[in-house]
Design an enzyme around this catalytic site. Structure first.
Site, PDB file in Angstrom:
ATOM      1  N   ASP A  74      37.222  28.499  38.200  1.00 16.57           N
ATOM      2  CA  ASP A  74      37.225  29.931  38.516  1.00 16.57           C
ATOM      3  C   ASP A  74      36.717  30.106  39.945  1.00 16.57           C
ATOM      4  OD1 ASP A  74      37.337  32.705  38.253  1.00 16.57           O
ATOM      5  OD2 ASP A  74      36.278  32.735  36.343  1.00 16.57           O
ATOM      6  N   HIS A  77      40.393  34.841  46.734  1.00 17.22           N
ATOM      7  CA  HIS A  77      39.541  35.145  45.569  1.00 17.22           C
ATOM      8  C   HIS A  77      39.504  33.998  44.576  1.00 17.22           C
ATOM      9  CE1 HIS A  77      38.909  39.565  46.244  1.00 17.22           C
ATOM     10  NE2 HIS A  77      39.858  39.295  47.130  1.00 17.22           N
TER      11      HIS A  77
HETATM   12  P1  ADP Z   1      39.282  37.536  37.236  1.00 16.42           P
HETATM   13  O1  ADP Z   1      39.311  38.113  38.608  1.00 16.42           O
HETATM   14  O2  ADP Z   1      39.848  36.166  37.150  1.00 16.42           O
HETATM   15  O3  ADP Z   1      39.878  38.427  36.188  1.00 16.42           O
HETATM   16  P2  ADP Z   1      36.356  37.998  37.217  1.00 16.42           P
HETATM   17  O4  ADP Z   1      35.334  37.641  36.196  1.00 16.42           O
HETATM   18  O5  ADP Z   1      35.980  37.605  38.603  1.00 16.42           O
HETATM   19  O6  ADP Z   1      37.743  37.352  36.774  1.00 16.42           O
HETATM   20  O7  ADP Z   1      36.578  39.560  37.231  1.00 16.42           O
HETATM   21  C1  ADP Z   1      37.023  40.257  36.099  1.00 16.42           C
HETATM   22  C2  ADP Z   1      36.738  41.739  36.279  1.00 16.42           C
HETATM   23  O8  ADP Z   1      37.482  42.477  35.315  1.00 16.42           O
HETATM   24  C3  ADP Z   1      35.275  42.090  36.062  1.00 16.42           C
HETATM   25  O9  ADP Z   1      34.896  43.124  36.935  1.00 16.42           O
HETATM   26  C4  ADP Z   1      35.248  42.558  34.609  1.00 16.42           C
HETATM   27  O10 ADP Z   1      34.210  43.474  34.304  1.00 16.42           O
HETATM   28  C5  ADP Z   1      36.597  43.230  34.486  1.00 16.42           C
HETATM   29  N1  ADP Z   1      37.088  43.146  33.098  1.00 16.42           N
HETATM   30  C6  ADP Z   1      37.277  42.037  32.373  1.00 16.42           C
HETATM   31  N2  ADP Z   1      37.725  42.337  31.141  1.00 16.42           N
HETATM   32  C7  ADP Z   1      37.829  43.666  31.102  1.00 16.42           C
HETATM   33  C8  ADP Z   1      38.250  44.593  30.096  1.00 16.42           C
HETATM   34  N3  ADP Z   1      38.679  44.193  28.885  1.00 16.42           N
HETATM   35  N4  ADP Z   1      38.228  45.895  30.406  1.00 16.42           N
HETATM   36  C9  ADP Z   1      37.827  46.309  31.626  1.00 16.42           C
HETATM   37  N5  ADP Z   1      37.427  45.495  32.606  1.00 16.42           N
HETATM   38  C10 ADP Z   1      37.431  44.186  32.352  1.00 16.42           C
HETATM   39  O1  F6P Z   2      41.675  36.738  41.993  1.00 10.02           O
HETATM   40  C1  F6P Z   2      42.081  36.801  40.696  1.00 10.02           C
HETATM   41  C2  F6P Z   2      43.281  37.678  40.430  1.00 10.02           C
HETATM   42  O2  F6P Z   2      44.419  36.958  40.398  1.00 10.02           O
HETATM   43  C3  F6P Z   2      43.533  38.819  41.375  1.00 10.02           C
HETATM   44  O3  F6P Z   2      44.323  38.509  42.476  1.00 10.02           O
HETATM   45  C4  F6P Z   2      44.187  39.765  40.463  1.00 10.02           C
HETATM   46  O4  F6P Z   2      44.069  41.080  40.862  1.00 10.02           O
HETATM   47  C5  F6P Z   2      43.477  39.535  39.140  1.00 10.02           C
HETATM   48  O5  F6P Z   2      43.141  38.198  39.133  1.00 10.02           O
HETATM   49  C6  F6P Z   2      44.291  39.937  37.931  1.00 10.02           C
HETATM   50  O6  F6P Z   2      45.520  39.290  37.882  1.00 10.02           O
HETATM   51  P1  F6P Z   2      46.909  40.061  37.877  1.00 10.02           P
HETATM   52  O7  F6P Z   2      46.922  40.950  39.087  1.00 10.02           O
HETATM   53  O8  F6P Z   2      47.932  38.994  37.899  1.00 10.02           O
HETATM   54  O9  F6P Z   2      46.915  40.873  36.622  1.00 10.02           O
END
Ligand code: ADP
Ligand code: F6P
Length: 479
Positions: free
Chosen positions: A378, A166
């Site tokens: 990212d 991911h």
């Molecule tokens: P990462 O996997 O690094 O966190 P992404 O942008 O790919 O970044 O995915 C983040 C996910 O978490 C998205 O589906 C987003 O809507 C969700 N998300 C981010 N912030 C919040 C929050 N404060 N509350 C609920 N969901 C959240």
């Molecule tokens: O791919 C991004 C990622 O590290 C996932 O593996 C993970 O579920 C998410 O971000 C949130 O991070 P964490 O599980 O360390 O809270």
């Protein structure tokens, strides 16, 4: 009820289950949705399939019995407090995470953490071997579980094993810093198919196999010698996505539109509403966007009484030093910006360090004029695709860092290099001042792309590639 005897044809493994176990002050157990893009994507994929999700339940100590939640069968794997520190916070998030994200902060190397990482990966593999039916498909996820494919192949050579990354896969110059680089590559090579976010990530992996294992690579197929399995492994890009239709449907609901209007009103109906939604992570470029915003307020390009920036910063990895430092810096900047540029009833910044439901996020997406996505690195960034999915009005502007996986597909966004503060300021102003016609033209093209390449398309492409590996699948195939 325990289901120690139950076997499944479709098994996924991720460090986390989609829910975390939280014990409330009254002693009641509650299950809270886990943070991050992996959970968002795999929840959608699992909701339409029979199978089991193997992962950690978010608390130290004994694992709860397997259980059902949100229509999914969940099988917890235990982690002790010491393993949370060594395997999860340590090796996964203080060694691998920085190395895989351009060493934005220095990586920490500790042999004890590596041993714990190995032990936990082996435990996951043993659990998978117990729950997988003969010939089952096992889909392993992300950088926390890179040794699982090889451990699992040793235990269960009958299984079809896939792994998806991911996050980015680093160039050899950075990957090569890892004292355990060979072990990680050999762990991954237990799989039949390895999926990456971008073609460049798959190429980095193939190059690392050549350089550090001396493997023969033909096109995107690696021939693994007899000592480590004697099979062929394919590595290719299969970019992840979001559940376009469910976000689109959600954002069309009258109560969500009403809530979007309320959000703007509660901020004094600013002329421009900017939005950032991220885990509070140093990879997301939150400091960079706040610096640009503060300078725009300072030089008078923006008026703080008529502009609001909402930054939702989801709590993440809160015991790791780099995350503690980031929180202090961001919260200091927010306080300074508000102190200097807000008016009563019209905040220059609204900062929320909390998790939200899908409904509130959809309303925020619909309310925002400019979605600010500025990661320094990212894997994909699903938030950018969620914003697009919610803009059924073809309104709003997406400002997107070129260092996200999403930038490879979302060409019609307002692209930025977040390190270039002058360029970032200029692009923020371009996005704010863009005409409704230009926004609509860009958004229509972006929506066409995300609608076509949604999360179900991604899952089908991955599973087709896994089934056909080491050959390319005839349909849905990754490029
Ligand atoms: P990462 O996997 O690094 O966190 P992404 O942008 O790919 O970044 O995915 C983040 C996910 O978490 C998205 O589906 C987003 O809507 C969700 N998300 C981010 N912030 C919040 C929050 N404060 N509350 C609920 N969901 C959240
Ligand atoms: O791919 C991004 C990622 O590290 C996932 O593996 C993970 O579920 C998410 O971000 C949130 O991070 P964490 O599980 O360390 O809270």
């Amino acid at each position: 009820m325990a289901d120690t005897a139950a076997r499944y044809d479709f098994v996924i493994a991720a460090n986390r289950l989609p829910v975390d176990r939280v014990v409330g002050e009254d002693g009641q157990v509650e299950w809270h949705r886990s943070p991050g893009g992996l959970v968002t994507a795999m929840e959608s994929v699992m909701s339409g399939r029979d199978g089991v999700w193997v992962g950690w339940a978010g608390e130290p100590g004994e694992a709860p019995e397997p259980f059902d939640e949100a229509g999914m069968r969940l099988h917890p794997v235990p982690l002790s407090e010491d393993e949370i520190q060594g395997y999860y916070e340590g090796f996964s998030n203080d060694t691998l995470w920085p190395i895989y994200h351009d060493v934005i902060v220095p990586a920490q190397f500790h042999r004890k953490w590596w041993h714990q990482y190995r032990e936990v990966n082996e435990r996951f593999a043993k659990t998978l071997a117990e729950v997988a039916e003969e010939g089952a498909t096992v889909w392993v996820h992300d950088y926390q579980l890179q040794l699982v494919p090889a451990f699992l192949r040793q235990l269960r050579p009958d299984l079809r094993i896939g792994w998806f990354d991911h996050i980015p896969f680093p160039p050899v110059e950075l990957f090569g810093q890892l004292p355990w680089r060979q072990g990680i590559l050999e762990g991954l090579l237990g799989a039949d198919f390895l999926g990456f976010q971008r073609p460049g990530d798959a190429e980095n992996f193939l190059r690392a196999c050549r350089r550090y294992l001396g493997m023969t690579v033909k096109g995107d197929v690696i021939h693994v010698g007899k000592a480590t399995g004697g099979h062929d492994v394919r590595a290719a890009a299969v970019p992840i996505s979001v559940d376009f239709s469910s976000m689109d449907e959600l954002s069309r609901r009258p109560e969500i539109k009403k809530r979007a209007k309320e959000i703007r009103e509660s901020l004094g109906n600013p002329s421009a509403l900017l939005l950032g939604i991220d885990r509070l992570d140093y990879t997301k470029g939150i400091r960079h966007r706040l610096k640009a915003y503060e300078e725009l307020l300072k030089d008078g390009s923006l008026d703080g009484a008529d502009t609001t920036f909402i930054q939702i910063a989801t709590p993440s990895r809160e015991r790791i030093d780099a995350y503690i430092d980031l929180r202090e810096h961001v919260e200091g900047a927010v306080g300074r910006i508000n102190g200097n540029y807000s008016a009563i009833g019209s905040p220059a910044m609204e900062y929320l360090h909390q998790g939200y439901g899908r409904e509130e996020l959809a309303a925020l997406f619909l309310a925002a004029d400019v979605m600010v996505v500025t990661p320094l690195r990212d894997g994909m960034n699903l938030v950018a695709k969620e914003y697009i999915s919610c803009r059924h009005d073809n309104g709003g502007a997406l400002l997107l860092s070129e260092f996200t996986g999403a930038a490879e597909e979302l060409r019609e966004a307002f692209m930025v290099n977040p390190h270039d503060v002058i360029g970032l300021k200029r692009t923020i102003m371009d996005a704010i001042n863009s005409s409704p016609q230009e926004r609509s033209r860009r958004m229509k093209a972006l929506r066409r792309r995300v609608r076509r390449n949604d999360v179900q398309h991604w899952a089908s492409a991955f599973l087709d590639a896994l089934e056909a590996a080491p050959h390319k699948p005839s349909r849905h195939g990754p490029q």
